[in-house]
Design a protein around this motif. Structure first.
Motif, PDB file in Angstrom:
ATOM      1  N   TYR A  87     -24.225 -27.818 -49.969  1.00 15.12           N
ATOM      2  CA  TYR A  87     -23.693 -28.402 -51.195  1.00 15.12           C
ATOM      3  C   TYR A  87     -22.195 -28.120 -51.280  1.00 15.12           C
ATOM      4  CZ  TYR A  87     -24.782 -23.510 -52.235  1.00 15.12           C
ATOM      5  OH  TYR A  87     -24.894 -22.142 -52.165  1.00 15.12           O
ATOM      6  N   ASP A  88     -21.525 -28.876 -52.129  1.00 20.40           N
ATOM      7  CA  ASP A  88     -20.113 -28.606 -52.353  1.00 20.40           C
ATOM      8  C   ASP A  88     -19.972 -27.246 -53.036  1.00 20.40           C
ATOM      9  OD1 ASP A  88     -19.493 -31.003 -51.266  1.00 20.40           O
ATOM     10  OD2 ASP A  88     -19.117 -32.034 -53.161  1.00 20.40           O
ATOM     11  N   ILE A  89     -19.010 -26.474 -52.568  1.00 23.61           N
ATOM     12  CA  ILE A  89     -18.840 -25.129 -53.113  1.00 23.61           C
ATOM     13  C   ILE A  89     -17.712 -25.125 -54.147  1.00 23.61           C
ATOM     14  CG2 ILE A  89     -19.716 -23.985 -51.052  1.00 23.61           C
ATOM     15  CD1 ILE A  89     -16.821 -23.478 -50.237  1.00 23.61           C
ATOM     16  N   PRO A  90     -17.804 -24.251 -55.137  1.00 26.49           N
ATOM     17  CA  PRO A  90     -16.761 -24.211 -56.168  1.00 26.49           C
ATOM     18  C   PRO A  90     -15.438 -23.706 -55.605  1.00 26.49           C
ATOM     19  CG  PRO A  90     -18.329 -22.429 -56.489  1.00 26.49           C
ATOM     20  CD  PRO A  90     -18.893 -23.297 -55.418  1.00 26.49           C
ATOM     21  N   SER A  91     -14.372 -24.251 -56.140  1.00 27.07           N
ATOM     22  CA  SER A  91     -13.028 -23.836 -55.739  1.00 27.07           C
ATOM     23  C   SER A  91     -12.409 -23.039 -56.879  1.00 27.07           C
ATOM     24  CB  SER A  91     -12.173 -25.062 -55.435  1.00 27.07           C
ATOM     25  OG  SER A  91     -10.842 -24.687 -55.155  1.00 27.07           O
ATOM     26  N   PHE A  92     -12.072 -21.774 -56.614  1.00 26.95           N
ATOM     27  CA  PHE A  92     -11.548 -20.900 -57.652  1.00 26.95           C
ATOM     28  C   PHE A  92     -10.050 -20.636 -57.525  1.00 26.95           C
ATOM     29  CE2 PHE A  92     -16.048 -19.600 -57.223  1.00 26.95           C
ATOM     30  CZ  PHE A  92     -16.465 -19.884 -58.509  1.00 26.95           C
ATOM     31  N   GLY A  93      -9.403 -21.248 -56.555  1.00 21.25           N
ATOM     32  CA  GLY A  93      -7.985 -20.964 -56.364  1.00 21.25           C
ATOM     33  C   GLY A  93      -7.799 -19.514 -55.953  1.00 21.25           C
ATOM     34  N   SER A  94      -6.672 -18.931 -56.330  1.00 20.97           N
ATOM     35  CA  SER A  94      -6.409 -17.526 -56.029  1.00 20.97           C
ATOM     36  C   SER A  94      -6.338 -16.747 -57.328  1.00 20.97           C
ATOM     37  CB  SER A  94      -5.089 -17.374 -55.267  1.00 20.97           C
ATOM     38  OG  SER A  94      -4.009 -17.847 -56.054  1.00 20.97           O
ATOM     39  N   ARG A  95      -6.848 -15.545 -57.292  1.00 16.49           N
ATOM     40  CA  ARG A  95      -6.795 -14.715 -58.495  1.00 16.49           C
ATOM     41  C   ARG A  95      -5.460 -14.006 -58.570  1.00 16.49           C
ATOM     42  NH1 ARG A  95      -7.738  -9.127 -58.048  1.00 16.49           N
ATOM     43  NH2 ARG A  95      -7.934  -8.433 -55.891  1.00 16.49           N
TER      44      ARG A  95
ATOM     45  N   LEU B 126     -16.770 -12.116 -43.205  1.00 14.99           N
ATOM     46  CA  LEU B 126     -15.406 -11.671 -43.458  1.00 14.99           C
ATOM     47  C   LEU B 126     -14.503 -11.869 -42.243  1.00 14.99           C
ATOM     48  CD1 LEU B 126     -16.325  -8.512 -45.525  1.00 14.99           C
ATOM     49  CD2 LEU B 126     -15.350 -10.635 -46.383  1.00 14.99           C
ATOM     50  N   LYS B 127     -15.098 -12.029 -41.061  1.00 14.70           N
ATOM     51  CA  LYS B 127     -14.297 -12.345 -39.879  1.00 14.70           C
ATOM     52  C   LYS B 127     -13.958 -13.826 -39.822  1.00 14.70           C
ATOM     53  CE  LYS B 127     -15.529  -8.616 -36.687  1.00 14.70           C
ATOM     54  NZ  LYS B 127     -16.166  -8.281 -35.379  1.00 14.70           N
ATOM     55  N   LEU B 128     -14.844 -14.657 -40.379  1.00 14.28           N
ATOM     56  CA  LEU B 128     -14.645 -16.109 -40.348  1.00 14.28           C
ATOM     57  C   LEU B 128     -14.760 -16.653 -41.772  1.00 14.28           C
ATOM     58  CD1 LEU B 128     -16.845 -16.866 -37.217  1.00 14.28           C
ATOM     59  CD2 LEU B 128     -14.342 -16.873 -37.311  1.00 14.28           C
ATOM     60  N   PRO B 129     -13.729 -16.452 -42.599  1.00 13.32           N
ATOM     61  CA  PRO B 129     -13.818 -16.826 -44.017  1.00 13.32           C
ATOM     62  C   PRO B 129     -13.900 -18.322 -44.276  1.00 13.32           C
ATOM     63  CG  PRO B 129     -11.599 -16.082 -43.465  1.00 13.32           C
ATOM     64  CD  PRO B 129     -12.459 -15.790 -42.277  1.00 13.32           C
ATOM     65  N   ALA B 130     -13.733 -19.148 -43.246  1.00 12.70           N
ATOM     66  CA  ALA B 130     -13.864 -20.588 -43.452  1.00 12.70           C
ATOM     67  C   ALA B 130     -15.278 -21.070 -43.146  1.00 12.70           C
ATOM     68  CB  ALA B 130     -12.873 -21.338 -42.572  1.00 12.70           C
ATOM     69  N   GLY B 131     -16.183 -20.138 -42.854  1.00 10.86           N
ATOM     70  CA  GLY B 131     -17.494 -20.535 -42.366  1.00 10.86           C
ATOM     71  C   GLY B 131     -18.622 -20.428 -43.369  1.00 10.86           C
ATOM     72  N   MET B 132     -19.845 -20.554 -42.842  1.00 11.34           N
ATOM     73  CA  MET B 132     -21.038 -20.664 -43.668  1.00 11.34           C
ATOM     74  C   MET B 132     -21.389 -19.361 -44.371  1.00 11.34           C
ATOM     75  SD  MET B 132     -22.046 -23.760 -43.634  1.00 11.34           S
ATOM     76  CE  MET B 132     -23.735 -23.662 -44.212  1.00 11.34           C
ATOM     77  N   GLU B 133     -21.404 -18.247 -43.639  1.00 15.78           N
ATOM     78  CA  GLU B 133     -21.801 -16.981 -44.263  1.00 15.78           C
ATOM     79  C   GLU B 133     -20.859 -16.597 -45.397  1.00 15.78           C
ATOM     80  OE1 GLU B 133     -24.083 -17.092 -40.603  1.00 15.78           O
ATOM     81  OE2 GLU B 133     -22.009 -17.566 -41.089  1.00 15.78           O
ATOM     82  N   TYR B 134     -19.594 -16.942 -45.261  1.00 18.49           N
ATOM     83  CA  TYR B 134     -18.621 -16.619 -46.313  1.00 18.49           C
ATOM     84  C   TYR B 134     -18.851 -17.490 -47.544  1.00 18.49           C
ATOM     85  CZ  TYR B 134     -14.137 -15.313 -48.416  1.00 18.49           C
ATOM     86  OH  TYR B 134     -13.166 -14.824 -49.248  1.00 18.49           O
ATOM     87  N   ASN B 135     -19.108 -18.755 -47.338  1.00 13.96           N
ATOM     88  CA  ASN B 135     -19.205 -19.695 -48.450  1.00 13.96           C
ATOM     89  C   ASN B 135     -20.637 -19.968 -48.895  1.00 13.96           C
ATOM     90  OD1 ASN B 135     -16.288 -20.729 -48.812  1.00 13.96           O
ATOM     91  ND2 ASN B 135     -16.605 -20.842 -46.602  1.00 13.96           N
ATOM     92  N   TYR B 136     -21.613 -19.710 -48.000  1.00 14.05           N
ATOM     93  CA  TYR B 136     -23.028 -19.892 -48.344  1.00 14.05           C
ATOM     94  C   TYR B 136     -23.807 -18.628 -47.955  1.00 14.05           C
ATOM     95  CZ  TYR B 136     -21.828 -24.902 -48.442  1.00 14.05           C
ATOM     96  OH  TYR B 136     -21.265 -26.127 -48.712  1.00 14.05           O
TER      97      TYR B 136
END
Length: 976
Positions: free
Chosen positions: A747-755, A867-877
């Motif tokens: 699914y599309d993941i939420p975008s929170f920008g930067s804190r 955490l090694k691949l922040p653009a990937g599935m485990e990071y975002n899903y």
């Protein structure tokens, strides 16, 4: 947060008393000789000195060589006499003649009579003077002074007296905080800690008296008298007045406290006490039989019981006309006026209710009254024609239509609302916090079930907190500390502005539950509303009072060693005027103070939840423990799909209800209305030479999916999964997307920008150690997945097994626990990154949890890859990958069943006992703690309440009082 205001403003807005009446009261005191002319044109209060006179008296003391001068004892008794005479004169002059409801109390010197409470969070505090319930004041007069009188000055004598306290001393110390309405600190020097002392007293009152919106208290330093209002936004302090030179202002302050209705003095008209046969305000109830706030069966109003189910879920109450009494009712020419809510602030109106404020309110009123009778289309500008009256109890009787009204036991007619009775307090510790949410969580039943002694009643959880306003933090909306709403300069996307407007219509947590599809647990929710106005700190409580920009409390009296002149110590109107001229005036036209950007406005929100349960550490068996984590992780994913991240995963926020796990406490969540997709339109494919070996491990569909997500990094990702994660239990089978823990339909993941850079969100021992202070990436799902792991690890290390039975801690185990619960991110980051350290920690897990070591290892591997691949599935899903790890652990436990252990049997018996306690308490019409306390006292020689009789933890609680305390919980500055 302490802000200073001019004494005149404080009196006019917060302690109003007509000037003519103040003069009349003062004349009566003159006639009694309490305010007399000491010399020509110099008037003084009897036995009250000026700083100069105090200094002369101090220096005139005769003493032997080497002997220190004794500080003069503050004038407690003379000042108490003056306070009580003002009260009596004001009662005759104003209160009785006007029929105004008032508190029945008396000012009492308690500087040597420490108030008592059996609350486990009680601090031993010693106020100087208090305004005490009338019956208790009469009782205290019979006790007399402490046996250890002040002439015994030697250390040895005092030590001896402490060891041999008489029965009288014990009696003197038993005045409960439940019967103390306010306090006065009396000092003969400028003690800098006086305001801090006063704040502790106010916090204790908040914790014991759950029907207080705010606490008014006073400080007298020699002849300087100041007023202080304590609420959830901090402290509002007045400039000090000179009691000798400004006697009418001094009389007005005390007389207004003595004569204003309790609602005008900070009592919540929507919270009463069950007094045997009926619910009455606490100041009319027989509370002397209780020694602590959680013994009291509080009766709490919720929302309109006649509204439709969708309306009730957001706290809807029809806006109907009511008649109000204004502050002018105290004046000689009393009048009743038709006013709108924009001109009347909250506690000028008698009675109250709980209401949602939204755009539909005016439409509802039009339907009931007809368009011609509605003066405005705005709910905030609704007019209130005459259709009600105020009874002697301070309640407003509203003339609703017959279908929407009810009559209480005393014959008073009022709006029909749902009401609940507290049977057990789950958390009171937060209730004493002044600058914060002041969260209160109770187990409750409906008033109807309570009256009928229905022991089969449904148990609800009531959560009440003072909520900040939502604001923009990076690319998400959170409850910001400065109460900033989305400003024009931020230029957020339109969908974010729309989201913010929706958030204003109902409590933040209720909105999140509804948006995430978890509203089945929500019975009712809304903002507490008193006759058309939401109860908040800056408008309802402080009435938009003008404060001094960037100021400290004004009018502080000088020290005796450095007395100031009379002109220097007068009410500092000149200083106030100068301060005003240097900045813009502080008009509260927006959600926050323009000159106090960190002044937080808080609104009182209340929710009734259908989800009673126990915290994750109180699980009954291993399957339930794992199912608890599984359910909480899945609910976290459910929220994540709707753009919500919880941000505060802790042991107390994962609960088990009916064998299923749930995630609670969304007050610190953030929401985004913007989403993004991870799939690439034209992904790079892995070269054939490298692809061939991967086909020996992975299905073709898994390789293609990895290419779509990771692009050039797909090969590196698949090698890491093969070598480190390797989730396949049967090597002869190829790994599929399901084996990898990928969602079946991404699914599309939420975008929170930067804190914003700074402290992260969460409970420190369980916060993600990657949320460093100097990093500005967004807190997202993977960081909460890490927090889940810290909770799992801590429980398996800390407890022996089910029921939260603590282990005997060796030195080595203590060291490991300290590292796991450390507030230092570096300590826990070392555990997470260093496999040797991590494995060494697993060796200390309780034997009961030994077969869960593989689960903890697999969970850590998910985080490592993410955490090694922040653009990937485990990071975002991360959710499905974690759930798959949990499912494997559940299958492993079920494959090797073991006989029920003694700990598991005991944990289940505790559950049964807990349920039986509530049923018995309802039958007896007592709270559970009060019932257990009575049972304990009837069977034990000691009057001390056993630990097991204290209120226990539940669905939305902090630490269980039956159990050892959880790791220290201290929110970072951005959280409060």
């Amino acid at each position: 947060m302490n802000v200073a205001v001019e004494a005149k403003d404080f009196l006019e807005k917060l302690l109003p008393f007509p000037a003519e009446q103040a003069k009349a009261v003062l004349e009566k005191l003159r006639a009694k000789g309490l305010y007399h002319e000491r010399s020509k044109s110099i008037w003084r209060w009897k036995d009250m000195l000026t700083p100069e006179e105090e200094k002369e008296k101090y220096q005139a003391q005769k003493y032997s060589a080497g002997e220190k001068r004794k500080r003069e004892e503050p004038p407690y008794e003379p000042f108490v006499t003056i306070l009580n005479e003002i009260q009596k004169a004001a009662a005759v002059e104003v209160c009785q003649s006007e029929g105004q409801p008032q508190l029945h109390g008396e000012w009492v010197d308690i500087h040597d009579k420490a108030p008592k409470s059996e609350n486990p969070y009680h601090q031993t505090l010693l106020p100087d003077i208090s305004f005490v319930c009338k019956t208790k004041a009469e009782e205290m007069k019979k006790w007399g002074p402490r046996p250890d009188s002040q002439e015994e000055t030697s250390t040895a004598a005092r030590s001896s007296k402490k060891k041999k306290k008489s029965k009288t001393t014990n009696k003197v110390e038993s005045c409960p905080w439940l019967q103390i309405y306010t306090v006065v600190e009396v000092k003969v020097t400028n003690a800098t800690i006086t305001l801090a002392q006063l704040a502790k007293y106010a916090g204790q009152i908040f914790m014991e008296q759950l029907d207080r919106y705010y606490v008014l208290a006073f400080i007298l330093t020699v002849d300087k008298f100041s007023f202080h209002l304590f609420d959830r936004s901090g402290v509002t302090s007045s400039a000090a007045i000179d009691i000798h030179e400004a006697p009418e202002e001094f009389v007005a302050a005390i007389a207004s406290w003595s004569c204003l209705s309790p609602v005008q003095l900070g009592w919540d008209p929507t919270v009463h006490v069950w007094d045997g046969t009926q619910d009455v305000p606490s100041y009319e109830a027989h509370v002397e039989k209780f020694m602590r706030g959680f013994d009291v069966p509080w009766v709490i109003e919720a929302f309109d019981d006649m509204a439709s189910e969708p309306d009730r879920a957001i706290g809807h109450v029809p806006n109907v006309p009511v008649r109000v009494k204004t502050r002018d009712q105290l004046a000689p020419n009393r009048y009743e006026a038709y006013c709108d809510t924009s001109s009347i602030t909250g506690h000028e109106i008698e009675g109250g209710g709980v209401q949602r404020s939204d755009d539909s309110s005016s439409e509802d009123a039009e339907d009931e009254l007809g368009k011609d009778e509605v003066p405005s289309s705005s709910a905030d500008e609704m007019a209130y024609p005459p259709s009600s009256s105020v009874g002697a109890d301070g309640r407003m009787s509203v003339n609703y239509s017959s279908a929407d009204e009810e009559t209480d036991e005393r014959g008073a007619t009022r709006a029909k609302t749902a009401r609940y009775v507290a049977v057990r307090s789950l958390t009171l510790q937060d209730a004493k916090r002044l600058w914060g949410r002041g969260t209160l969580v109770l187990e409750v039943v409906s008033l109807e079930d309570w009256k009928n002694r229905n022991d089969q009643a449904e148990i609800y959880v009531m959560k009440q907190s003072w909520q900040r306003l939502p604001g923009l933090d990076g690319g998400a909306i959170v409850l910001l500390n400065t109460s900033n709403s989305l400003g024009d300069d931020t230029q957020p996307p339109e969908e974010m502005r729309t989201l913010e407007q929706k958030l204003k219509m109902q409590p933040f947590e209720a909105f999140i539950l509804s948006r995430a599809g978890l509203d089945s647990r929500l019975k009712e929710a809304g903002y507490v509303n008193v006759n058309g106005e939401n109860v908040d700190t800056l408008r309802y409580i402080r009435k938009g009072i003008e404060v001094i920009p960037n100021s400290k409390p004004l009018g502080v009296a000088p020290t005796q060693s450095q007395p100031q002149s009379r002109s220097q110590t007068r009410t500092s109107s000149r200083a106030i005027d100068e301060a005003r001229s240097q900045t813009v005036s502080n008009k509260l036209s927006g959600p926050e103070s323009e000159v106090h950007p960190t002044l937080v406005n808080r609104t009182l929100a209340r929710m009734i939840l259908r989800l009673p349960g126990v915290t994750i550490r109180e699980f009954a068996d291993k399957i339930e423990f794992l199912e608890g984590f599984r359910g909480a992780v899945l609910e976290h994913e459910q929220c994540y799909k709707k753009g919500i991240v919880q941000q505060d995963i802790s042991m107390n926020n994962i609960i088990i209800s009916n064998g299923h796990g749930h995630l609670i406490d969304f007050d610190h969540s953030k929401i985004s209305a913007q989403f993004k997709t991870l799939k690439r339109e034209n992904p790079k494919q892995i070269r054939d030479k490298s692809r061939a070996p991967l086909l020996d491990y992975f299905e073709e569909s898994a390789i293609r999916a990895a290419e779509e997500i990771y692009d050039l990094l797909a090969e590196a990702y698949l090698i890491q999964v093969r070598d480190k994660y390797n989730p396949s239990t049967t090597p002869e089978l190829l790994l599929s997307l399901e084996d990898l823990g990928w969602p079946k339909e991404p699914y599309d993941i939420p975008s929170f920008g930067s804190r914003r850079a700074g402290p992260g969100y969460g409970t420190p021992p369980f916060m993600s150690c990657w949320m460093e202070r100097d990093r500005e990436f967004a807190h997202t799902a993977i960081h909460d997945a890490e927090s889940f792991l810290w909770v799992l690890s801590y429980v398996t290390l800390k407890y022996a097994g089910p029921g939260a039975v603590p282990r005997e801690e060796t030195e080595a185990l203590k060291e490991i626990l300290d590292r796991f619960s450390s507030r230092s991110q570096e300590d826990r980051l070392d555990i997470l990154k260093n496999e040797r350290v991590f494995e060494a920690s697993l060796n200390h897990i309780s034997p009961y949890f030994a077969d869960l070591k593989d689960l903890i290892r697999d969970w850590r591997r998910v985080l490592e890859i993410a955490l090694k691949l922040p653009a990937g599935m485990e990071y975002n899903y991360p959710h499905q990958a974690v759930v798959r790890c949990i499912d494997r652990a559940i299958a492993k436990v079920r494959a090797s069943p073991t006989p029920e252990s003694a700990m598991e049997k005991d944990a289940k018996q505790k559950r049964i006992k807990r349920s039986d306690e509530i049923k018995q308490a309802i039958r007896n019409q007592q709270t559970v703690p009060a019932m257990l306390d009575r049972q304990a006292k009837s069977t034990a020689t000691s009057s001390t309440v056993p630990v097991q009789d204290l209120p226990s933890s539940n669905s939305a609680t902090r630490a269980s009082n039956r159990l050892p305390p959880s790791p220290p919980r201290k929110k970072s500055k951005g959280r409060r």
